[in-house]
Design an enzyme around this catalytic site. Structure first.
Site, PDB file in Angstrom:
ATOM      1  N   THR A  28      27.128  43.725  95.927  1.00 51.54           N
ATOM      2  CA  THR A  28      26.501  45.036  96.010  1.00 51.54           C
ATOM      3  C   THR A  28      26.784  45.654  97.375  1.00 51.54           C
ATOM      4  O   THR A  28      26.833  44.948  98.379  1.00 51.54           O
ATOM      5  CB  THR A  28      24.972  44.896  95.847  1.00 51.54           C
ATOM      6  OG1 THR A  28      24.696  44.226  94.621  1.00 51.54           O
ATOM      7  CG2 THR A  28      24.294  46.255  95.837  1.00 51.54           C
ATOM      8  N   GLY A  82      29.717  41.659 100.356  1.00 53.07           N
ATOM      9  CA  GLY A  82      29.725  41.988 101.766  1.00 53.07           C
ATOM     10  C   GLY A  82      28.650  41.240 102.519  1.00 53.07           C
ATOM     11  O   GLY A  82      28.047  40.288 102.009  1.00 53.07           O
ATOM     12  N   ASP A  84      25.565  42.030 105.916  1.00 50.87           N
ATOM     13  CA  ASP A  84      25.017  42.915 106.945  1.00 50.87           C
ATOM     14  C   ASP A  84      25.312  42.370 108.332  1.00 50.87           C
ATOM     15  O   ASP A  84      25.500  43.138 109.277  1.00 50.87           O
ATOM     16  CB  ASP A  84      23.511  43.086 106.728  1.00 50.87           C
ATOM     17  CG  ASP A  84      23.202  43.765 105.406  1.00 50.87           C
ATOM     18  OD1 ASP A  84      23.719  44.873 105.183  1.00 50.87           O
ATOM     19  OD2 ASP A  84      22.466  43.184 104.590  1.00 50.87           O
ATOM     20  N   GLY A  95      21.041  41.646 102.236  1.00 46.80           N
ATOM     21  CA  GLY A  95      19.827  42.188 101.630  1.00 46.80           C
ATOM     22  C   GLY A  95      19.470  43.577 102.091  1.00 46.80           C
ATOM     23  O   GLY A  95      18.413  44.101 101.729  1.00 46.80           O
ATOM     24  N   GLY A  96      20.367  44.197 102.878  1.00 51.60           N
ATOM     25  CA  GLY A  96      20.121  45.583 103.272  1.00 51.60           C
ATOM     26  C   GLY A  96      20.000  46.511 102.081  1.00 51.60           C
ATOM     27  O   GLY A  96      19.296  47.519 102.136  1.00 51.60           O
ATOM     28  N   GLY A  97      20.659  46.136 100.989  1.00 48.10           N
ATOM     29  CA  GLY A  97      20.575  46.914  99.758  1.00 48.10           C
ATOM     30  C   GLY A  97      19.542  46.396  98.776  1.00 48.10           C
ATOM     31  O   GLY A  97      19.489  46.843  97.621  1.00 48.10           O
ATOM     32  N   GLU A 103      22.055  38.352  94.449  1.00 51.91           N
ATOM     33  CA  GLU A 103      23.268  37.970  95.174  1.00 51.91           C
ATOM     34  C   GLU A 103      23.299  36.461  95.409  1.00 51.91           C
ATOM     35  O   GLU A 103      24.338  35.810  95.273  1.00 51.91           O
ATOM     36  CB  GLU A 103      23.338  38.721  96.501  1.00 51.91           C
ATOM     37  CG  GLU A 103      23.634  40.205  96.333  1.00 51.91           C
ATOM     38  CD  GLU A 103      23.493  41.004  97.617  1.00 51.91           C
ATOM     39  OE1 GLU A 103      23.908  42.175  97.606  1.00 51.91           O
ATOM     40  OE2 GLU A 103      22.970  40.467  98.606  1.00 51.91           O
TER      41      GLU A 103
END
Length: 217
Positions: A28, A82, A84, A95-97, A103
């Site tokens: 993501t 990706g 962070d 986990g920024g998203g 994930e």
């Protein structure tokens, strides 16, 4: 190269690891979106994908790539996602998203984790990026108090509901020198679904977009 161009270069470089006839684990985020765009060029050569978020699932289905439930797949050759932040030993904060739990599940069933980043994500010590923790709603205050005991400054991510119906606490002011131990400790707190530390299952290959091209490590 702009930051987005570096992300695109890393995303497209991950195509090298896609095996014909396979089901691909897809993460993501903005860098992964470039990988999905790249994957479209060979969608007839793969069976489909397992996605870590509703957003990625919608993007994959829009371009005609079948999306499988993780329960339908015994294992995946690769998982492409990706980060962070990532340190020199390939431990990551993710986990920024707000997709960290899914994930982590997709990463767990993959034989190889391909991490795609631009060069702003490399750090010596994890923690400048706030550490996301997914929590069950009724445990939010309790978990926050426990995180304070660990030296963090947790903040409730207002207006954020994960794809699993939970909340996110973002933990500021940590310097994470033992990522595996901290991952285990936070995951042991009652009410925590998972923490956005990917250390026990870190990246196997890192593709880093830089102004001079993609660097593999």
């Amino acid at each position: 190269m702009t930051q987005d161009e570096m992300k695109k270069a890393a995303g497209w470089a991950a195509l090298e690891y896609v095996t014909k006839g396979s089901i691909v684990g897809v993460g993501t985020g903005s860098t992964v979106n470039h990988f999905i765009d790249a994957l479209e060029t060979m969608k007839e050569q793969i069976k489909g994908a397992v996605s870590s978020s509703v957003a990625s699932t919608e993007r994959l289905e829009k371009i005609g790539i079948p999306v499988f439930d993780a329960n339908e797949v015994a294992s995946l050759d690769i998982y492409v996602d990706g980060a962070d932040e990532i340190n020199p030993t390939n431990d990551m904060i993710k986990g920024g998203g707000a997709a960290l739990t899914r994930e982590k599940i997709v990463a767990a069933i993959a034989e190889k984790f391909i991490c795609i980043i631009d060069d702003t994500k490399k750090v010596d010590v994890l923690g400048q990026f706030p550490l996301p923790v997914e929590v069950i709603p009724m445990a939010r205050s309790y978990v926050a108090r426990e995180l304070v005991k660990l030296g963090g400054d947790p903040c409730y991510r207002e207006g954020c509901v994960t794809d699993n119906g939970n909340m996110i606490l973002d933990v500021h002011n940590l310097q994470i020198t033992d990522a595996k131990q901290l991952e285990d400790t936070i995951n042991g707190i009652a009410g925590v679904v998972t923490v956005g530390l990917f250390a026990n299952r870190g990246a196997d290959v890192v593709l880093e977009g830089t102004p001079n091209g993609v660097v593999k490590s």
